[in-house]
Design a protein around this motif. Structure first.
Motif, PDB file in Angstrom:
ATOM      1  N   GLY A 129      40.278  35.342  41.880  1.00  0.00           N
ATOM      2  CA  GLY A 129      39.629  36.465  41.930  1.00  0.00           C
ATOM      3  C   GLY A 129      40.061  37.214  40.725  1.00  0.00           C
ATOM      4  N   TRP A 130      41.025  37.968  41.016  1.00  0.00           N
ATOM      5  CA  TRP A 130      41.787  38.880  39.861  1.00  0.00           C
ATOM      6  C   TRP A 130      43.007  39.109  40.184  1.00  0.00           C
ATOM      7  CZ3 TRP A 130      43.885  43.674  40.055  1.00  0.00           C
ATOM      8  CH2 TRP A 130      44.147  44.202  41.123  1.00  0.00           C
ATOM      9  N   HIS A 131      43.905  39.720  39.299  1.00  0.00           N
ATOM     10  CA  HIS A 131      45.115  40.312  39.536  1.00  0.00           C
ATOM     11  C   HIS A 131      45.860  40.597  38.161  1.00  0.00           C
ATOM     12  CE1 HIS A 131      46.058  36.204  37.181  1.00  0.00           C
ATOM     13  NE2 HIS A 131      47.089  36.886  36.715  1.00  0.00           N
ATOM     14  N   TYR A 132      46.802  41.826  38.314  1.00  0.00           N
ATOM     15  CA  TYR A 132      47.306  42.348  37.077  1.00  0.00           C
ATOM     16  C   TYR A 132      48.266  41.238  36.308  1.00  0.00           C
ATOM     17  CZ  TYR A 132      46.088  47.167  38.801  1.00  0.00           C
ATOM     18  OH  TYR A 132      45.446  48.171  39.235  1.00  0.00           O
ATOM     19  N   GLU A 133      48.212  40.944  35.182  1.00  0.00           N
ATOM     20  CA  GLU A 133      49.046  40.402  34.471  1.00  0.00           C
ATOM     21  C   GLU A 133      49.986  40.972  33.577  1.00  0.00           C
ATOM     22  OE1 GLU A 133      49.540  35.995  32.743  1.00  0.00           O
ATOM     23  OE2 GLU A 133      48.619  36.591  34.566  1.00  0.00           O
ATOM     24  N   LEU A 134      51.255  40.808  33.932  1.00  0.00           N
ATOM     25  CA  LEU A 134      52.392  41.573  33.207  1.00  0.00           C
ATOM     26  C   LEU A 134      53.533  40.658  32.797  1.00  0.00           C
ATOM     27  CD1 LEU A 134      52.797  44.137  31.605  1.00  0.00           C
ATOM     28  CD2 LEU A 134      53.945  44.899  33.979  1.00  0.00           C
ATOM     29  N   GLU A 135      53.761  40.192  31.619  1.00  0.00           N
ATOM     30  CA  GLU A 135      54.930  38.908  31.530  1.00  0.00           C
ATOM     31  C   GLU A 135      56.230  39.815  31.680  1.00  0.00           C
ATOM     32  OE1 GLU A 135      54.616  35.938  30.885  1.00  0.00           O
ATOM     33  OE2 GLU A 135      52.473  35.681  31.114  1.00  0.00           O
ATOM     34  N   ASP A 136      56.303  40.991  31.105  1.00  0.00           N
ATOM     35  CA  ASP A 136      57.669  42.069  30.860  1.00  0.00           C
ATOM     36  C   ASP A 136      56.987  43.263  30.743  1.00  0.00           C
ATOM     37  OD1 ASP A 136      57.467  42.683  28.133  1.00  0.00           O
ATOM     38  OD2 ASP A 136      57.992  40.534  28.000  1.00  0.00           O
ATOM     39  N   LYS A 137      58.232  44.115  31.170  1.00  0.00           N
ATOM     40  CA  LYS A 137      57.934  45.605  30.847  1.00  0.00           C
ATOM     41  C   LYS A 137      57.287  46.182  29.621  1.00  0.00           C
ATOM     42  CE  LYS A 137      61.080  46.897  34.409  1.00  0.00           C
ATOM     43  NZ  LYS A 137      62.497  48.025  34.654  1.00  0.00           N
TER      44      LYS A 137
ATOM     45  N   SER B 182      55.288  44.481  27.796  1.00  0.00           N
ATOM     46  CA  SER B 182      53.761  43.817  27.585  1.00  0.00           C
ATOM     47  C   SER B 182      52.619  44.526  27.781  1.00  0.00           C
ATOM     48  CB  SER B 182      53.772  42.504  28.122  1.00  0.00           C
ATOM     49  OG  SER B 182      54.685  41.395  27.838  1.00  0.00           O
ATOM     50  N   GLU B 183      51.754  44.278  27.500  1.00  0.00           N
ATOM     51  CA  GLU B 183      50.322  45.133  27.910  1.00  0.00           C
ATOM     52  C   GLU B 183      49.829  44.609  29.153  1.00  0.00           C
ATOM     53  OE1 GLU B 183      46.090  46.337  25.868  1.00  0.00           O
ATOM     54  OE2 GLU B 183      47.376  44.871  24.839  1.00  0.00           O
ATOM     55  N   LEU B 184      49.729  45.486  30.029  1.00  0.00           N
ATOM     56  CA  LEU B 184      48.985  45.102  31.398  1.00  0.00           C
ATOM     57  C   LEU B 184      47.448  44.772  31.109  1.00  0.00           C
ATOM     58  CD1 LEU B 184      49.921  45.102  34.525  1.00  0.00           C
ATOM     59  CD2 LEU B 184      48.566  47.659  34.529  1.00  0.00           C
ATOM     60  N   THR B 185      47.200  43.466  31.846  1.00  0.00           N
ATOM     61  CA  THR B 185      45.700  43.207  31.754  1.00  0.00           C
ATOM     62  C   THR B 185      45.432  42.736  33.088  1.00  0.00           C
ATOM     63  OG1 THR B 185      46.423  41.028  30.999  1.00  0.00           O
ATOM     64  CG2 THR B 185      45.978  42.610  29.434  1.00  0.00           C
ATOM     65  N   TYR B 186      43.890  42.585  33.205  1.00  0.00           N
ATOM     66  CA  TYR B 186      43.396  41.849  34.343  1.00  0.00           C
ATOM     67  C   TYR B 186      43.152  40.276  33.986  1.00  0.00           C
ATOM     68  CZ  TYR B 186      41.871  46.477  36.421  1.00  0.00           C
ATOM     69  OH  TYR B 186      41.830  47.631  37.025  1.00  0.00           O
ATOM     70  N   LYS B 187      43.056  39.579  34.782  1.00  0.00           N
ATOM     71  CA  LYS B 187      42.998  38.131  34.734  1.00  0.00           C
ATOM     72  C   LYS B 187      42.508  37.313  36.028  1.00  0.00           C
ATOM     73  CE  LYS B 187      45.119  35.223  31.487  1.00  0.00           C
ATOM     74  NZ  LYS B 187      46.349  34.288  31.090  1.00  0.00           N
ATOM     75  N   GLY B 188      41.709  36.631  36.021  1.00  0.00           N
ATOM     76  CA  GLY B 188      41.082  35.986  37.096  1.00  0.00           C
ATOM     77  C   GLY B 188      39.913  35.168  36.778  1.00  0.00           C
ATOM     78  N   VAL B 189      39.626  33.887  37.446  1.00  0.00           N
ATOM     79  CA  VAL B 189      38.562  32.937  37.032  1.00  0.00           C
ATOM     80  C   VAL B 189      37.365  33.634  37.528  1.00  0.00           C
ATOM     81  CG1 VAL B 189      37.554  30.922  37.618  1.00  0.00           C
ATOM     82  CG2 VAL B 189      40.040  30.927  37.483  1.00  0.00           C
ATOM     83  N   VAL B 190      36.944  34.248  38.598  1.00  0.00           N
ATOM     84  CA  VAL B 190      35.752  34.874  38.832  1.00  0.00           C
ATOM     85  C   VAL B 190      35.651  36.236  37.949  1.00  0.00           C
ATOM     86  CG1 VAL B 190      34.493  36.003  40.616  1.00  0.00           C
ATOM     87  CG2 VAL B 190      35.554  33.858  41.065  1.00  0.00           C
ATOM     88  N   TYR B 191      36.687  36.801  37.826  1.00  0.00           N
ATOM     89  CA  TYR B 191      36.733  38.166  37.014  1.00  0.00           C
ATOM     90  C   TYR B 191      36.293  37.752  35.497  1.00  0.00           C
ATOM     91  CZ  TYR B 191      38.162  42.130  34.208  1.00  0.00           C
ATOM     92  OH  TYR B 191      38.116  43.342  33.529  1.00  0.00           O
ATOM     93  N   ASN B 192      36.677  36.544  34.843  1.00  0.00           N
ATOM     94  CA  ASN B 192      35.982  36.010  33.566  1.00  0.00           C
ATOM     95  C   ASN B 192      34.721  35.531  33.625  1.00  0.00           C
ATOM     96  OD1 ASN B 192      38.135  37.054  31.858  1.00  0.00           O
ATOM     97  ND2 ASN B 192      39.524  35.261  32.637  1.00  0.00           N
ATOM     98  N   GLU B 193      34.210  34.858  34.972  1.00  0.00           N
ATOM     99  CA  GLU B 193      33.262  34.234  34.725  1.00  0.00           C
ATOM    100  C   GLU B 193      32.027  35.374  34.911  1.00  0.00           C
ATOM    101  OE1 GLU B 193      30.262  31.813  38.242  1.00  0.00           O
ATOM    102  OE2 GLU B 193      32.726  31.914  38.491  1.00  0.00           O
ATOM    103  N   MET B 194      32.074  36.338  35.853  1.00  0.00           N
ATOM    104  CA  MET B 194      31.098  37.377  35.853  1.00  0.00           C
ATOM    105  C   MET B 194      31.049  38.532  34.527  1.00  0.00           C
ATOM    106  SD  MET B 194      29.970  36.460  38.571  1.00  0.00           S
ATOM    107  CE  MET B 194      28.531  37.758  38.484  1.00  0.00           C
ATOM    108  N   LYS B 195      32.404  38.380  33.970  1.00  0.00           N
ATOM    109  CA  LYS B 195      32.092  39.116  32.653  1.00  0.00           C
ATOM    110  C   LYS B 195      31.124  38.325  31.496  1.00  0.00           C
ATOM    111  CE  LYS B 195      35.940  40.473  30.276  1.00  0.00           C
ATOM    112  NZ  LYS B 195      37.398  40.488  29.770  1.00  0.00           N
ATOM    113  N   GLY B 196      31.541  37.150  31.609  1.00  0.00           N
ATOM    114  CA  GLY B 196      30.360  36.213  31.054  1.00  0.00           C
ATOM    115  C   GLY B 196      28.947  36.259  31.442  1.00  0.00           C
TER     116      GLY B 196
END
Length: 974
Positions: A144-152, A154-168
């Motif tokens: 679905g989706w999640h907050y992606e953050l590698e370290d403090k 880094s830029e906070l982003t959204y990631k997720g398979v359905v999130y990207n599918e529906m963006k497309g």
């Protein structure tokens, strides 16, 4: 079977023959759990099972869609991370997928192997009833989706398979328009919401709401189980009851969908979609007029409206389409009737228009329909549309989907709404009622009721807006930055830990013990012998004929293959234009409307393709280009079919400038939509054109190069009209020559004479002058293009031709394709990268292509491709694991072919010079693949990747930010 008798917990409520499907239909109810079950018994060995649930959404977070993905990510009995992928890798399935609709979610599987079928059923039932989503919140985060953050830092982003599918999905204006129709018509029902998920709302979904949705709707009491084909029914009922349903008690599930009260007046909805700053806004608006049409449980009206939509909008003779085109409201006109919801919808659409045409659009639609109601619809037009629908119903051939699954979907269109599942399957009486339209005002009355007198309608306007994508991206970035700034150190650390935890799950390896729980066939279950496709080579009246003696139920499938090497290189793109205009222009004997009606009355359709290419077996650059005419009719209609083809090929009049312009505008519009939805194919085809003569030819006739060609024709039509006409006349005379022709015919032996007796009619219109052939030496250049669009995702491709590096094709490469696509790329590009899909191709011609679909990444994906050789060098698999990959590969080879598909595939093998020995050799190499073979391909892949041939289609900002990767970047739309 006895009515009201209980069989393994299932009470038989109804049993009766369904003559239209040559089946027996049975309706059961599972007494303990409340599950419904519908069984279609027949002799089809391609068995289908599905379990579906009524899943009305109450917001646009996409929870039904995310759940559809997520339940297939491990379950109680099968705890591996992705049983779904394990099944694709290693089962003999003929279909394996899941589908989210606006109000239901379906989980169908199909297989011809009894043991495999039971295995698939087992995994799917456990997946939907006992998924691991309660145990691992990382599943929803990944799918679905999640907050992606590698370290403090880094830029906070959204990631997720359905999130990207529906963006497309929602980047495509065509897709956006179709998804918004129900929102405009049913604002007070679940259909108002986007069941697939709107990226603006997907991040509102919490783990709690996610599991709550499953708990509420994924209970057997809310389920619809379907079994189809030649099977031991009692054995399957016992299995379902004993292993699954017996542990559930019946409950009340509130999933009923309420009807939208009819509107008192028309509603209007305006939606914006993004275009690139360099694109023009003119002529890019969609106008649609949409009507709610009765109820899904009114099967007669549903069938009538399918025919009515075809009659009004889908043929060259369609009166509503013609009126809209002649009013010059836009460049493409189409419509659709959608009966996959409680209240079906009928839509009329004008594409490539402008918002100021709204009132005129509505006036033309309503005035035209009012005139049709008043004056009556031409009876030959009615007859032609009824006939083409009846042909489709009786033929029962569905390319790509098993027949049993199509019946399942049709059954759900009534069953989901508490009506009998046979309602849409038993069509004879409904068709008989519709046929009264030939002598009454049946269709006119429907149009008056559901269009002219119907206030439950909407105007939907989907219009372009420059800078919208950039604005949305900036707003999202600001929102995420603001949110990040609001978090305490401990809250930030929690997100970092969640990201890490998800990554650990994604990169972890399933234990051999868990993998062993996924049921697997053995190599002994495979048919070691390749199927022999029937082909008898004959000579009839100076023409080579390939006859495929197969029982076809009285239908003749006819393919005419014309060699197109008679066309000079500079004229090649006109072959595609020629294929598009045939049957849509006047002939010497009929205008195009009359012609369209005759084709639909007497045949099952005539289709044309000017860009078919067949690569020579074992060659990287030698190929055989063809202009193909594909036609079908009942055997007793072969004389009429032959006459019509002869008339079209021999006497089409090409000088109607107005009509030519209309066809070219429509074609260009539909190409654009296809490029949005199939960007991975555009990018892959473009990459191959850098190094392959065949692919370069394909590009010129059917790729981005062709799109640029047709765009130029449209933009400069008035200046080029005479040139277009001259070229079409010249190439039609060159191509449609008896000396160029080879015929493929698929029909029963005893019916062959009906074909041969009419061959003279077919060839009577053809030129027979001596022909001159050209050899094409097409210029190949490594362009490494970045193709910019307003899409929010990328389609990334990289490849080369390994034969040019000295390597030979081997059947084991198909096992490599399975491993690379469903293991390496799936994990790296989809699971870790968040793309919706990824693909690997290894062709007989030597072309190797890796590609991604709706991919948020670009450089990262190319790096994954480059690291495939390292993965192959270290590849290890035990006997069970390798057997799984082999079985999954063979299942693709053994997809059940319809009689028509068998004939066409046999034709392809003949043209390419592929013998039965070649087919058997490839199969043997697949079945005998060893780990050492897979490891041995590492250098081939490495050297191919080192050639650095790449292409990406996608977001303008993303491509510009990575411009150093490309040789050039350019916008593909004006």
């Amino acid at each position: 079977m006895d009515i009201n008798k209980v069989y393994h917990g299932f009470k038989l409520l109804e049993e009766r023959p369904l003559k239209e499907l040559n089946s027996i239909g049975r309706i059961f109810e599972h007494e303990k759990s409340g599950a419904r079950l519908f069984h279609l018994e027949n002799q089809d060995d391609n068995k289908v099972f599905s379990i579906s649930f009524r899943t009305p959404p109450n917001d646009s977070t996409g929870v039904p869609h995310i759940l559809e993905h997520s339940v297939l990510c491990g379950s109680k009995k099968f705890p591996v991370k992705e049983p779904f992928v394990e099944l694709i890798k290693g089962s003999m399935n003929t279909f394996l997928n899941a589908m989210t609709y606006p109000d239901k979610t379906m989980y169908p599987v199909a297989s011809r192997n009894d043991k495999d079928f039971l295995n698939l059923m087992d995994v799917y039932l456990d997946a939907v009833l006992h998924p691991n989503i309660y145990k691992y919140p990382e599943i929803m985060m990944q799918e679905g989706w999640h907050y992606e953050l590698e370290d403090k830092n880094s830029e906070l982003t959204y990631k997720g398979v359905v999130y990207n599918e529906m963006k497309g999905a929602l980047s495509s204006p065509d897709s956006l328009m179709m998804r918004k129709v129900q929102e405009s018509l049913f604002p007070d029902t679940p259909y108002y919401f986007e069941s697939g998920g709107d990226p603006d709302f997907i991040p509102d979904l919490t783990q709690e709401k996610f599991v709550e949705f499953h708990k509420k709707y994924y209970h057997p009491s809310n389920s619809y189980i379907y079994l189809y084909g030649n099977m031991d029914l009692l054995k399957h009922l016992e299995f379902i009851d004993k292993n699954y349903l017996s542990e559930f008690d019946r409950i009340s599930v509130d999933s009923k969908i309420a009807e939208q009260p009819a509107f008192k007046e028309e509603k209007r909805l305006v939606v914006e979609y993004p275009i690139s700053p360099s694109e023009k806004e003119q002529d890019k608006t969609f106008l649609s007029l949409n009507f709610a049409v009765g109820s899904a449980t009114d099967a007669e009206t549903a069938l009538a409206f399918e025919i009515l939509e075809h009659l009004l909008l889908e043929t060259p003779a369609a009166p509503l389409k013609k009126a809209l085109v002649e009013a010059d409201l836009g460049k493409d006109v189409f419509g659709y009737y959608d009966d996959s919801a409680l209240q079906p919808t009928f839509s009329v659409v004008v594409k490539n228009s402008n918002e100021d045409k709204e009132e005129q659009f509505k006036k033309v639609v309503l005035d035209t329909i009012e005139k049709l109601v008043k004056d009556g619809i031409k009876k030959d037009l009615i007859e032609s549309s009824i006939n083409i629908k009846e042909f489709q119903l009786r033929e029962s051939e569905f390319d790509g989907y098993p027949k049993g699954l199509i019946y399942n979907i049709q059954a759900m269109n009534s069953w989901l709404y508490d009506a009998n599942p046979t309602l849409h399957l038993e069509y004879s009486d409904k068709l008989a009622a519709v046929k009264t339209a030939l002598t009454t005002n049946y269709f006119e009355a429907l149009l008056k009721k559901y269009v002219l007198d119907n206030n439950h309608r909407s105007v939907l306007i989907v219009k372009p807006k420059k800078g919208l994508a950039e604005k949305m991206a900036e707003e999202l970035k600001t929102k995420l930055n603001k949110y990040k700034d609001s978090l305490s150190d401990s809250e930030l650390q929690k997100i970092i830990e969640n990201t890490k935890k998800l990554r650990e799950r994604q990169t972890s390896v399933d234990s051999p013990e868990d993998l062993a729980k996924i049921p697997l066939l053995s190599l002994d279950d495979l048919n070691k012998k390749a199927e022999q496709l029937p082909l008898v080579e004959k000579a009839e009246k100076g023409v080579k004929v390939l006859h495929h003696p197969i029982f076809t139920g009285g239908i003749a499938y006819l393919n005419l293959y014309f060699d197109t090497t008679v066309i000079p290189k500079e004229k090649l793109p006109y072959l595609t234009i020629l294929a598009k205009v045939l049957g849509k222009l006047n002939t010497n004997s009929h205008n195009y409307e009359e012609l369209s009606n005759l084709i639909n009355i007497h045949t099952g359709g005539i289709r044309y393709s000017g860009s078919d290419t067949y690569s020579k077996a074992g060659s990287a650059d030698i190929f055989y280009p063809k202009f193909t005419v594909r036609a079908k009719s009942l055997v007793d209609k072969l004389p009429k079919l032959s006459e019509l083809i002869c008339e079209i090929l021999g006497s089409t009049v090409y000088n109607d400038k107005k009509r030519l312009k209309e066809i070219i505008q429509e074609f260009r519009s539909r190409l654009e939509a296809r490029m949005f939805d199939r960007g991975h194919l555009v990018a892959a085809k473009r990459v191959c054109s850098y190094f392959s003569q065949k692919a370069k030819y394909d590009e010129l006739l059917n790729g981005l190069s062709f799109y640029e060609f047709i765009l130029d024709l449209e933009n400069n039509f008035d200046a080029k009209a005479e040139e277009i006409i001259d070229n079409l006349e010249n190439i039609s005379e060159l191509v449609f020559n008896k000396n160029n022709l080879m015929v493929g015919i698929t029909l029963d032996d005893k019916e062959y004479a009906a074909f041969s007796d009419n061959l003279n009619i077919l060839t009577g219109c053809l030129n027979s002058d001596e022909v001159k052939s050209y050899e094409y030496d097409l210029e190949l250049n490594k362009l490494n293009e970045g193709l910019m669009t307003s899409a929010k995702v990328q389609y990334v491709a990289k490849g080369y031709n390994f034969k040019k590096l000295g390597y030979e094709y081997n059947g084991s490469m198909q096992v490599l394709k399975t491993i690379a696509g469903l293991d390496y790329l799936w994990n790296k590009v989809r699971v870790l990268g968040g793309a919706y899909g990824s693909f690997a191709r290894f062709e007989w011609s030597g072309n190797l292509v890796l590609s991604s679909y709706r991919d948020p990444n670009l450089a990262e994906t190319l790096k994954v491709y480059d690291e495939l050789p390292d993965y192959l060098r270290s590849f290890e698999a035990d006997e069970r694991e390798l057997t799984k990959y082999v079985i999954g590969t063979v299942s693709e080879l053994d997809y059940p072919l319809t009689p028509y598909m068998k004939g066409e595939t046999a034709d392809e093998y003949y043209i390419r010079g592929i013998s039965q020995e070649d087919v058997q050799k490839e199969r043997d190499q697949i079945i005998n693949t060893k780990v050492s073979d897979i490891k041995g391909f590492a250098d081939l892949v490495s050297k191919s990747m080192e050639q650095n041939c790449l292409c990406a289609l996608g977001n303008e900002d993303k491509l510009k930010a990575n411009k150093d990767i490309f040789g050039s970047i350019k916008n593909i739309f004006e």
